[in-house]
Design a protein around this motif. Sequence first.
Motif, PDB file in Angstrom:
ATOM      1  N   ILE A  13       0.845  -1.205   0.000  1.00 21.60           N
ATOM      2  CA  ILE A  13       0.000   0.000   0.000  1.00 21.60           C
ATOM      3  C   ILE A  13       0.878   1.252   0.000  1.00 21.60           C
ATOM      4  CG2 ILE A  13      -1.717   1.329   1.287  1.00 21.60           C
ATOM      5  CD1 ILE A  13      -2.798  -1.342   2.336  1.00 21.60           C
ATOM      6  N   ALA A  14       1.939   1.246   0.792  1.00 16.25           N
ATOM      7  CA  ALA A  14       2.847   2.391   0.825  1.00 16.25           C
ATOM      8  C   ALA A  14       3.492   2.608  -0.542  1.00 16.25           C
ATOM      9  CB  ALA A  14       3.917   2.175   1.890  1.00 16.25           C
ATOM     10  N   GLU A  15       3.799   1.510  -1.238  1.00 14.29           N
ATOM     11  CA  GLU A  15       4.469   1.617  -2.539  1.00 14.29           C
ATOM     12  C   GLU A  15       3.527   2.083  -3.635  1.00 14.29           C
ATOM     13  OE1 GLU A  15       6.907  -1.246  -5.700  1.00 14.29           O
ATOM     14  OE2 GLU A  15       6.640  -1.877  -3.603  1.00 14.29           O
ATOM     15  N   TYR A  16       2.315   1.545  -3.671  1.00 19.19           N
ATOM     16  CA  TYR A  16       1.393   1.830  -4.773  1.00 19.19           C
ATOM     17  C   TYR A  16       0.415   2.959  -4.463  1.00 19.19           C
ATOM     18  CZ  TYR A  16       3.219  -2.517  -6.675  1.00 19.19           C
ATOM     19  OH  TYR A  16       4.065  -3.489  -7.147  1.00 19.19           O
ATOM     20  N   GLY A  17       0.269   3.320  -3.192  1.00 17.48           N
ATOM     21  CA  GLY A  17      -0.619   4.415  -2.839  1.00 17.48           C
ATOM     22  C   GLY A  17      -2.077   4.128  -3.099  1.00 17.48           C
ATOM     23  N   ASP A  50      -4.011   7.394   5.767  1.00 15.99           N
ATOM     24  CA  ASP A  50      -5.071   8.353   5.498  1.00 15.99           C
ATOM     25  C   ASP A  50      -5.651   8.010   4.131  1.00 15.99           C
ATOM     26  OD1 ASP A  50      -5.013   9.939   7.795  1.00 15.99           O
ATOM     27  OD2 ASP A  50      -3.298  11.096   7.042  1.00 15.99           O
ATOM     28  N   ARG A  51      -6.971   7.956   4.035  1.00 13.70           N
ATOM     29  CA  ARG A  51      -7.618   7.593   2.774  1.00 13.70           C
ATOM     30  C   ARG A  51      -8.505   8.744   2.312  1.00 13.70           C
ATOM     31  NH1 ARG A  51      -8.052   3.823   6.605  1.00 13.70           N
ATOM     32  NH2 ARG A  51      -7.126   1.759   6.307  1.00 13.70           N
ATOM     33  N   ASP A  52      -8.376   9.092   1.033  1.00 20.25           N
ATOM     34  CA  ASP A  52      -9.256  10.095   0.432  1.00 20.25           C
ATOM     35  C   ASP A  52      -9.416   9.765  -1.041  1.00 20.25           C
ATOM     36  OD1 ASP A  52      -6.956  11.020  -0.916  1.00 20.25           O
ATOM     37  OD2 ASP A  52      -6.546  12.528   0.623  1.00 20.25           O
ATOM     38  N   GLY A  55      -6.307   8.626  -3.010  1.00 18.41           N
ATOM     39  CA  GLY A  55      -5.632   7.367  -2.749  1.00 18.41           C
ATOM     40  C   GLY A  55      -5.444   7.123  -1.270  1.00 18.41           C
ATOM     41  N   THR A  56      -4.460   6.297  -0.972  1.00 14.69           N
ATOM     42  CA  THR A  56      -4.159   5.914   0.408  1.00 14.69           C
ATOM     43  C   THR A  56      -2.710   6.262   0.708  1.00 14.69           C
ATOM     44  OG1 THR A  56      -5.736   4.079   0.228  1.00 14.69           O
ATOM     45  CG2 THR A  56      -4.171   4.013   2.058  1.00 14.69           C
ATOM     46  N   ARG A  57      -2.500   7.101   1.738  1.00 16.64           N
ATOM     47  CA  ARG A  57      -1.148   7.558   2.060  1.00 16.64           C
ATOM     48  C   ARG A  57      -0.783   7.156   3.487  1.00 16.64           C
ATOM     49  NH1 ARG A  57      -3.845  11.610   0.077  1.00 16.64           N
ATOM     50  NH2 ARG A  57      -3.999  12.665   2.106  1.00 16.64           N
ATOM     51  N   VAL A  58       0.498   6.875   3.683  1.00 17.01           N
ATOM     52  CA  VAL A  58       0.986   6.548   5.022  1.00 17.01           C
ATOM     53  C   VAL A  58       1.025   7.829   5.856  1.00 17.01           C
ATOM     54  CG1 VAL A  58       2.905   5.602   6.355  1.00 17.01           C
ATOM     55  CG2 VAL A  58       2.402   4.685   4.066  1.00 17.01           C
ATOM     56  N   ARG A  59       0.475   7.772   7.057  1.00 14.99           N
ATOM     57  CA  ARG A  59       0.540   8.919   7.968  1.00 14.99           C
ATOM     58  C   ARG A  59       1.999   9.127   8.403  1.00 14.99           C
ATOM     59  NH1 ARG A  59      -4.441  10.248  10.462  1.00 14.99           N
ATOM     60  NH2 ARG A  59      -3.337  10.892  12.358  1.00 14.99           N
ATOM     61  N   PRO A  60       2.439  10.363   8.531  1.00 13.16           N
ATOM     62  CA  PRO A  60       3.854  10.641   8.870  1.00 13.16           C
ATOM     63  C   PRO A  60       4.342   9.869  10.087  1.00 13.16           C
ATOM     64  CG  PRO A  60       2.728  12.664   8.283  1.00 13.16           C
ATOM     65  CD  PRO A  60       1.673  11.609   8.342  1.00 13.16           C
ATOM     66  N   GLU A  61       3.510   9.793  11.143  1.00 17.93           N
ATOM     67  CA  GLU A  61       3.950   9.122  12.361  1.00 17.93           C
ATOM     68  C   GLU A  61       4.049   7.603  12.200  1.00 17.93           C
ATOM     69  OE1 GLU A  61      -0.522  10.030  12.881  1.00 17.93           O
ATOM     70  OE2 GLU A  61       1.248  10.917  11.934  1.00 17.93           O
ATOM     71  N   ALA A  62       3.503   7.074  11.083  1.00 18.34           N
ATOM     72  CA  ALA A  62       3.555   5.624  10.847  1.00 18.34           C
ATOM     73  C   ALA A  62       4.670   5.219   9.883  1.00 18.34           C
ATOM     74  CB  ALA A  62       2.201   5.142  10.309  1.00 18.34           C
ATOM     75  N   MET A  63       5.419   6.202   9.382  1.00 18.13           N
ATOM     76  CA  MET A  63       6.476   5.879   8.412  1.00 18.13           C
ATOM     77  C   MET A  63       7.528   4.950   9.000  1.00 18.13           C
ATOM     78  SD  MET A  63       5.922   6.890   5.408  1.00 18.13           S
ATOM     79  CE  MET A  63       7.557   6.485   4.801  1.00 18.13           C
ATOM     80  N   VAL A  64       7.789   5.076  10.308  1.00 18.10           N
ATOM     81  CA  VAL A  64       8.779   4.201  10.932  1.00 18.10           C
ATOM     82  C   VAL A  64       8.329   2.740  10.856  1.00 18.10           C
ATOM     83  CG1 VAL A  64       7.765   4.475  13.250  1.00 18.10           C
ATOM     84  CG2 VAL A  64      10.176   3.826  12.996  1.00 18.10           C
ATOM     85  N   LEU A  65       7.010   2.492  10.963  1.00 21.65           N
ATOM     86  CA  LEU A  65       6.486   1.137  10.831  1.00 21.65           C
ATOM     87  C   LEU A  65       6.687   0.602   9.419  1.00 21.65           C
ATOM     88  CD1 LEU A  65       3.105   1.455  12.779  1.00 21.65           C
ATOM     89  CD2 LEU A  65       5.267   0.518  13.607  1.00 21.65           C
ATOM     90  N   VAL A  66       6.441   1.457   8.434  1.00 21.07           N
ATOM     91  CA  VAL A  66       6.584   1.044   7.033  1.00 21.07           C
ATOM     92  C   VAL A  66       8.037   0.698   6.723  1.00 21.07           C
ATOM     93  CG1 VAL A  66       6.377   1.797   4.633  1.00 21.07           C
ATOM     94  CG2 VAL A  66       4.584   2.365   6.272  1.00 21.07           C
ATOM     95  N   GLU A  67       8.976   1.529   7.177  1.00 19.27           N
ATOM     96  CA  GLU A  67      10.388   1.275   6.899  1.00 19.27           C
ATOM     97  C   GLU A  67      10.854  -0.009   7.562  1.00 19.27           C
ATOM     98  OE1 GLU A  67      12.110   2.788   4.661  1.00 19.27           O
ATOM     99  OE2 GLU A  67      10.339   4.020   4.304  1.00 19.27           O
TER     100      GLU A  67
END
Length: 294
Positions: A13-17, A50-52, A55-67
């Motif tokens: 999801i982070a990659e494709y948005g 966050d979804r709108d 598309g779907t974007r990673v919330r800034p505070e969750a970027m550490v989880l994605v990495e």
Amino acid sequence: MVSLPQLRILVAIAEYGSLSQAAFHLDMTQPAVSRQVQLLEEHVGQRIFDRDAKGTRVRPEAMVLVERARRIVAEVEAFADDLDREMVQGEIKMGIVPTASAHRFPDLYRGLVQRYPGLKIDVHEMYTAQLVEGVRRGSLDLALGSLPMAATDVGISRLWKEELLAIFPANEEKPVQAAEFRDLAARPFVGFAVGHGLSRRVLELFHSQDLQPDVRYEARGIATVIGFVAAGLGVSVVPAPMARIYQQAGLVHAAPLVPRAYREMILIYSPNHLLRRAVRAAVRFMESASQRPV
């Protein structure tokens, strides 16, 4: 507990948005992806996306989880890749049509043995009919042939399409720029022997135009067919890679067919449940590698 599939979903999801794009690339349904995202967010106790309408974007505070998820997924895939290389060993008896030996197959062969250094591939050149029979009897594990093929009791994978060209003697006064089938049918034709997959394909093309080639000579090998054309005994239709090699050598003149024509290369093998690990690995590799641009 967070699962590996959930981490893969998070990274996708982070990659494709997009939930739908992530679902497509993971071969999942969108509701299934949404459910796993919900479970993951409940587990970590915070919203990750966050979804709108965009598309779907990673919330800034969750970027550490994605990495962190990216690193874990990459390590698991690297481990699986190394394990795959080590486990694929042994010998594969493989048949190929002679016209494949000068184009694409050598690169596929090189890539396959580099990928699986413990794999030995014993290659034999045969006609498509012989390849099918070899796979049926078990004397061949795998074969590279071409369509059309009458057999329905073996597995096939479609690989790539290869253009066919008309060839003429190189010394003709007015080289043909585009060859129509009715013009080829009016000239002596050099064909391939019965049982050769290319013979079936060429006849199929003429018959689709309600035409019959005037076959004066037949040969088993493509070098002989091209040699007969170079000697002025007739015209023929051969795969573009071979036609261009001999055209560059000044032996024949090659021209596209009207309409343009192709043959389709395939892998032939026993039903999937009968395949050894090494053969399954070779099939997967060649399917993937054949889709890459030449």
